[in-house]
Scaffold this motif. Sequence first.
Motif, PDB file in Angstrom:
ATOM      1  N   ALA A 229     -43.473 -51.819  87.061  1.00  0.00           N
ATOM      2  CA  ALA A 229     -43.298 -51.994  88.504  1.00  0.00           C
ATOM      3  C   ALA A 229     -43.081 -53.452  88.865  1.00  0.00           C
ATOM      4  N   TRP A 230     -43.908 -54.341  88.328  1.00  0.00           N
ATOM      5  CA  TRP A 230     -43.795 -55.748  88.707  1.00  0.00           C
ATOM      6  C   TRP A 230     -42.681 -56.454  87.951  1.00  0.00           C
ATOM      7  N   VAL A 349     -39.678 -56.987  99.640  1.00  0.00           N
ATOM      8  CA  VAL A 349     -41.025 -56.427  99.840  1.00  0.00           C
ATOM      9  C   VAL A 349     -40.932 -55.077 100.541  1.00  0.00           C
ATOM     10  N   ILE A 350     -40.051 -54.976 101.555  1.00  0.00           N
ATOM     11  CA  ILE A 350     -39.887 -53.714 102.279  1.00  0.00           C
ATOM     12  C   ILE A 350     -39.332 -52.635 101.354  1.00  0.00           C
ATOM     13  N   LEU A 351     -38.305 -52.982 100.578  1.00  0.00           N
ATOM     14  CA  LEU A 351     -37.716 -52.015  99.650  1.00  0.00           C
ATOM     15  C   LEU A 351     -38.713 -51.602  98.572  1.00  0.00           C
ATOM     16  N   ALA A 352     -39.573 -52.557  98.163  1.00  0.00           N
ATOM     17  CA  ALA A 352     -40.612 -52.223  97.183  1.00  0.00           C
ATOM     18  C   ALA A 352     -41.636 -51.272  97.775  1.00  0.00           C
ATOM     19  N   ALA A 353     -41.963 -51.490  99.056  1.00  0.00           N
ATOM     20  CA  ALA A 353     -42.971 -50.636  99.717  1.00  0.00           C
ATOM     21  C   ALA A 353     -42.465 -49.208  99.866  1.00  0.00           C
ATOM     22  N   ILE A 354     -41.237 -49.063 100.376  1.00  0.00           N
ATOM     23  CA  ILE A 354     -40.721 -47.706 100.567  1.00  0.00           C
ATOM     24  C   ILE A 354     -40.240 -47.098  99.259  1.00  0.00           C
ATOM     25  N   VAL A 359     -47.159 -48.591  96.916  1.00  0.00           N
ATOM     26  CA  VAL A 359     -47.927 -47.358  97.083  1.00  0.00           C
ATOM     27  C   VAL A 359     -47.160 -46.260  96.366  1.00  0.00           C
ATOM     28  N   PRO A 360     -47.825 -45.454  95.526  1.00  0.00           N
ATOM     29  CA  PRO A 360     -47.107 -44.391  94.802  1.00  0.00           C
ATOM     30  C   PRO A 360     -46.356 -43.464  95.746  1.00  0.00           C
ATOM     31  N   SER A 361     -45.194 -43.026  95.311  1.00  0.00           N
ATOM     32  CA  SER A 361     -44.345 -42.180  96.159  1.00  0.00           C
ATOM     33  C   SER A 361     -45.036 -40.892  96.570  1.00  0.00           C
ATOM     34  N   PHE A 362     -45.838 -40.309  95.664  1.00  0.00           N
ATOM     35  CA  PHE A 362     -46.472 -39.027  95.985  1.00  0.00           C
ATOM     36  C   PHE A 362     -47.509 -39.157  97.092  1.00  0.00           C
ATOM     37  N   ALA A 363     -48.000 -40.395  97.339  1.00  0.00           N
ATOM     38  CA  ALA A 363     -49.013 -40.596  98.372  1.00  0.00           C
ATOM     39  C   ALA A 363     -48.410 -40.938  99.726  1.00  0.00           C
ATOM     40  N   ALA A 372     -37.060 -43.095 100.831  1.00  0.00           N
ATOM     41  CA  ALA A 372     -37.251 -43.849  99.581  1.00  0.00           C
ATOM     42  C   ALA A 372     -35.975 -43.857  98.741  1.00  0.00           C
ATOM     43  N   VAL A 373     -35.132 -42.831  98.920  1.00  0.00           N
ATOM     44  CA  VAL A 373     -33.929 -42.721  98.088  1.00  0.00           C
ATOM     45  C   VAL A 373     -32.930 -43.828  98.368  1.00  0.00           C
ATOM     46  N   ILE A 374     -33.060 -44.525  99.504  1.00  0.00           N
ATOM     47  CA  ILE A 374     -32.114 -45.611  99.795  1.00  0.00           C
ATOM     48  C   ILE A 374     -32.537 -46.909  99.123  1.00  0.00           C
TER      49      ILE A 374
END
Length: 425
Positions: A229-230, A349-354, A359-363, A372-374
Amino acid sequence: MYKLKATIIKDIRILLRDKVGIALMFVMPIILVVIVTSIQNSTFQLVNKNRIAMMVCNRDTGKLSTQLIKSIDKIGMFKMISIPKSESEEAIKNRMRGKDALLAIVIPADYTQKITAKAKNVSGKALNSFGLQGDTASKKISVNPLTMYFQPILQQSYRFSINGALRSALQIVESRETLRQLYFAINEKPLPEALEKDLLNNQTNINEVPVSISGGTIMPNASQHNVPAWTIFAMFFIIISLGGSVVREKLSGSFIRLKTLPTDFMVALISKQITYLGVTVLQAAVIFSMGIWLFPLIGLPALNLPSDYFALLVVTLVCGWCAVSYAICMGVYAHTQEQANGFGAVSIVILAAIGGLLVPSFAMPDGFKTIAVISPLHWSIEAYYRLFLEGGKLKDVIPNLLPLLGITVLIQLAAYIGLKKKNLI
């Protein structure tokens, strides 16, 4: 070929002079991955090592409150700290404000009495249902609740886990007392300790099996989650150096001068992409190497690389190319270096967040799962997770790489249109 080689050498020299950009591309991600992995690893091992300090004010004098405290202690989540039963509510709060503990529970004075009465009532009802004579209360017996004080810094999800643990301990104590009363009512003698243990501890075990593509059963650790991830985050942060470089060359007139020289402008763009793509691959190699060799030395779980090294290289190259394309596009449309750096960093940072890095996508809420797909970072992390966590091969990450390549092509097209509008090519 000579022109491309000379342009690449020029870009490398410019890059090496950008000390701040190099620090942001390498030093910052390394510090970030070590810190985040350490914190998350501590969270994963909370039950085994890092117990939460919990103060216990037992105002009851019966045996059941003592059994309750022992049951809570056996859970393993808490470091029990006994405080006097005469402690007032305000005194307990003052202790917690002084950071003596994150949690405190108060067991009411009539806990044993009420639990015993409730157990007798339940056992009596059970006997009546069997057609036997049993004593039951005329009205429902209510037990005064335990009071739990907590520091507001404890997140709601964590409090739910604590609540569940305490309820389990309460259930054990109440079930044990009900069994004792029922056995005594039938046999008029105490419940044998061996039988009590068999009745209470007769639980079915749970085997945890990760569902992986490869069929492997290796449990993923904090390093497997955080290092990929990082690494992606580090790749996209080359926008600070590359985006700023594009803006500087625009403002200095380098693009205009290139049009007067006997060379194709696309050579300059290809040169930047090759140079910084090499940087992203180097970033991945450095961070992965840290996970493999440095993490075990500082007490963190080692990073296990996927078995398919070629697939890992392909994913890294595609992710790196997308990061480079995004940085160039930001540089093309930014009017100043400050705009490129500021907007670029915030957008990452915004693209990383969404995208599921923070935060994991499932949560996430359903709405965020849809958008998130964008985010190119979403497809990047999904591809890496398919390799690192599920043991996938190259064919398994194709569904993630195709959307990422599509986003990259769109970004490249947007950068080309921007250069065309500004008459830079």
